[in-house]
Design a protein around this motif. Structure first.
Motif, PDB file in Angstrom:
ATOM      1  N   VAL A 181       0.954  -1.088  -0.027  1.00 50.08           N
ATOM      2  CA  VAL A 181      -0.060  -0.168   0.005  1.00 50.08           C
ATOM      3  C   VAL A 181       0.805   1.227  -0.166  1.00 50.08           C
ATOM      4  N   VAL A 182       0.964   1.835  -1.004  1.00 54.82           N
ATOM      5  CA  VAL A 182       1.845   3.098  -1.364  1.00 54.82           C
ATOM      6  C   VAL A 182       0.824   4.233  -0.835  1.00 54.82           C
ATOM      7  N   LEU A 183       1.409   5.195  -0.067  1.00 50.69           N
ATOM      8  CA  LEU A 183       0.838   6.266   0.596  1.00 50.69           C
ATOM      9  C   LEU A 183       1.460   7.413   0.486  1.00 50.69           C
ATOM     10  N   ARG A 184       0.674   8.651   0.541  1.00 54.33           N
ATOM     11  CA  ARG A 184       1.254   9.776   0.332  1.00 54.33           C
ATOM     12  C   ARG A 184       0.114  10.990   1.142  1.00 54.33           C
ATOM     13  N   ASP A 185       0.870  12.105   1.504  1.00 57.74           N
ATOM     14  CA  ASP A 185       0.199  13.209   2.194  1.00 57.74           C
ATOM     15  C   ASP A 185      -0.325  14.140   1.138  1.00 57.74           C
ATOM     16  N   HIS A 186      -1.508  14.370   1.086  1.00 55.83           N
ATOM     17  CA  HIS A 186      -1.889  15.539  -0.024  1.00 55.83           C
ATOM     18  C   HIS A 186      -2.407  16.872   0.682  1.00 55.83           C
ATOM     19  N   ASP A 187      -1.712  17.975   0.416  1.00 56.48           N
ATOM     20  CA  ASP A 187      -2.260  19.039   0.979  1.00 56.48           C
ATOM     21  C   ASP A 187      -3.605  19.314   1.139  1.00 56.48           C
ATOM     22  N   GLU A 188      -4.332  19.057   0.125  1.00 64.54           N
ATOM     23  CA  GLU A 188      -5.940  19.177   0.386  1.00 64.54           C
ATOM     24  C   GLU A 188      -6.590  18.047   0.708  1.00 64.54           C
ATOM     25  N   HIS A 189      -6.333  17.008   0.215  1.00 64.79           N
ATOM     26  CA  HIS A 189      -7.124  15.730   0.554  1.00 64.79           C
ATOM     27  C   HIS A 189      -6.603  14.975   1.882  1.00 64.79           C
ATOM     28  N   GLY A 190      -5.365  15.139   2.316  1.00 60.44           N
ATOM     29  CA  GLY A 190      -4.991  14.352   3.590  1.00 60.44           C
ATOM     30  C   GLY A 190      -4.170  13.252   2.843  1.00 60.44           C
ATOM     31  N   LEU A 191      -4.215  11.805   3.966  1.00 64.36           N
ATOM     32  CA  LEU A 191      -3.497  10.665   3.489  1.00 64.36           C
ATOM     33  C   LEU A 191      -4.500  10.514   2.240  1.00 64.36           C
ATOM     34  N   ASP A 243      -0.922 -16.665  -0.668  1.00 65.52           N
ATOM     35  CA  ASP A 243      -0.528 -16.346   0.933  1.00 65.52           C
ATOM     36  C   ASP A 243      -0.064 -14.974   0.843  1.00 65.52           C
ATOM     37  N   THR A 244      -0.666 -13.856   1.046  1.00 68.17           N
ATOM     38  CA  THR A 244      -0.229 -12.555   0.830  1.00 68.17           C
ATOM     39  C   THR A 244       0.012 -11.707   2.086  1.00 68.17           C
ATOM     40  N   ARG A 245       1.203 -11.204   2.094  1.00 64.45           N
ATOM     41  CA  ARG A 245       1.576 -10.530   3.224  1.00 64.45           C
ATOM     42  C   ARG A 245       1.453  -8.886   2.677  1.00 64.45           C
ATOM     43  N   PHE A 246       0.854  -8.262   3.372  1.00 64.76           N
ATOM     44  CA  PHE A 246       0.596  -6.779   2.971  1.00 64.76           C
ATOM     45  C   PHE A 246       1.861  -5.843   3.754  1.00 64.76           C
ATOM     46  N   PHE A 247       2.013  -4.849   2.973  1.00 65.62           N
ATOM     47  CA  PHE A 247       3.316  -3.972   3.376  1.00 65.62           C
ATOM     48  C   PHE A 247       2.529  -2.598   3.358  1.00 65.62           C
TER      49      PHE A 247
END
Length: 281
Positions: free
Chosen positions: A34-44, A182-186
């Motif tokens: 799960v690639v994440l970013r912080d957006h100035d307007e919308h947040g996470l 058999d999936t590991r989530f990161f």
């Protein structure tokens, strides 16, 4: 009941498992990021891809980048920085070899499907731009397996940054499915300067979206998601920033939905800890 109504075609498999006449296919080790970013307007926000309708597994589903382990992902000579494979094994209750394969598959598959590369020239730096024909050629070489992850990193003079990843969850595809993983989530932060792109031939749409919004769309039936994706998004909706997610303490439990016959009808019964995240059928 924590269950989803299944098509009648699954009735035979469920009954076969119950009476011992149906042998489930083995689940392949796989990694999802799960690639994440912080957006100035919308947040996470999280990065999602919609699988093309021709895919054999989960056609049309919104998913995170990821895929099966390649046999060469376990190469112990791959340049590596951050927590050792043994530490990842402790988090996911896996052997050191499997843990190394999972981390390497996580980095490789994320690059193959989005051009996001969790690697750098040194153990405390990260590639800041993966745009250009050269990077695309590298991605294609990884896809057609003409080069291994080690070969790619060595040629580029890069080391894998396992410290940019965090363990999040562990899901196993139900025994009634013909394809099982058999999936590991990161989880991982989007590296500064890089851009996630729609490059996967397995996807026809990509989106950066707030976890809560994505979960709401799935609950409303607008976006199709498998239970692990929806449950993960619902969990991530409880956090405000990428830093909050990366700092979360996670106890990884194995989650495997089960097929059951309820009042003569086939159902997929979800793990109790995830069932409230998914619309019931």
């Amino acid at each position: 009941m924590n269950g989803l109504k299944l098509p009648d075609q699954f009735r035979e498999q469920i009954q076969g498992i119950l009476d011992g006449t149906y042998q489930p296919v083995p689940a392949k080790d796989a990694a999802t990021v799960v690639v994440l970013r912080d957006h100035d307007e919308h947040g996470l926000q999280a990065f999602l891809l919609r699988r093309v309708s021709s895919m054999a597994f989960a056609p049309g589903a919104y998913v995170f980048p990821g895929g099966s382990v390649d046999a060469r992902d376990g190469d112990a000579t791959i340049g590596w920085s951050g927590p050792a494979a043994a530490e990842w094994g402790a988090s996911f209750k896996a052997s050191e070899t499997v843990a190394r394969e999972l981390v390497c598959a996580a980095v490789r598959e994320t690059f193959e499907e989005s051009l996001v590369l969790l690697a750098g020239p040194t153990g405390d730096s990260v590639v800041d731009d993966t745009r250009g024909d050269g990077w695309e050629a590298d991605r294609q070489a990884l896809l057609d397996r003409s080069v291994s992850l080690r070969g790619f990193l060595d040629r580029r003079g890069l080391v894998l940054r396992s410290d940019l990843l965090r363990p999040w969850a562990h899901w196993i595809t139900p025994a009634i499915e013909p394809k099982r993983y058999d999936t590991r989530f990161f989880v991982a932060a989007m590296p500064q300067g890089q851009r996630a792109r729609d490059v996967s031939t397995e996807a026809d749409r990509v989106a950066w979206v707030r976890p809560a919004e994505a979960a709401e769309r799935a609950m409303a039936g607008e976006w199709f998601m498998l239970p692990p994706t929806l449950a993960t998004l619902a969990e991530l909706a409880e956090y405000e920033t990428v830093a909050d997610v990366l700092a979360a303490e996670r106890e990884i439990e194995v989650l495997e939905p089960k097929g059951e016959i309820v009042d003569g009808e086939p159902y997929l019964v979800l793990p109790e800890s995830a069932a409230h995240h998914y619309p019931q059928g």
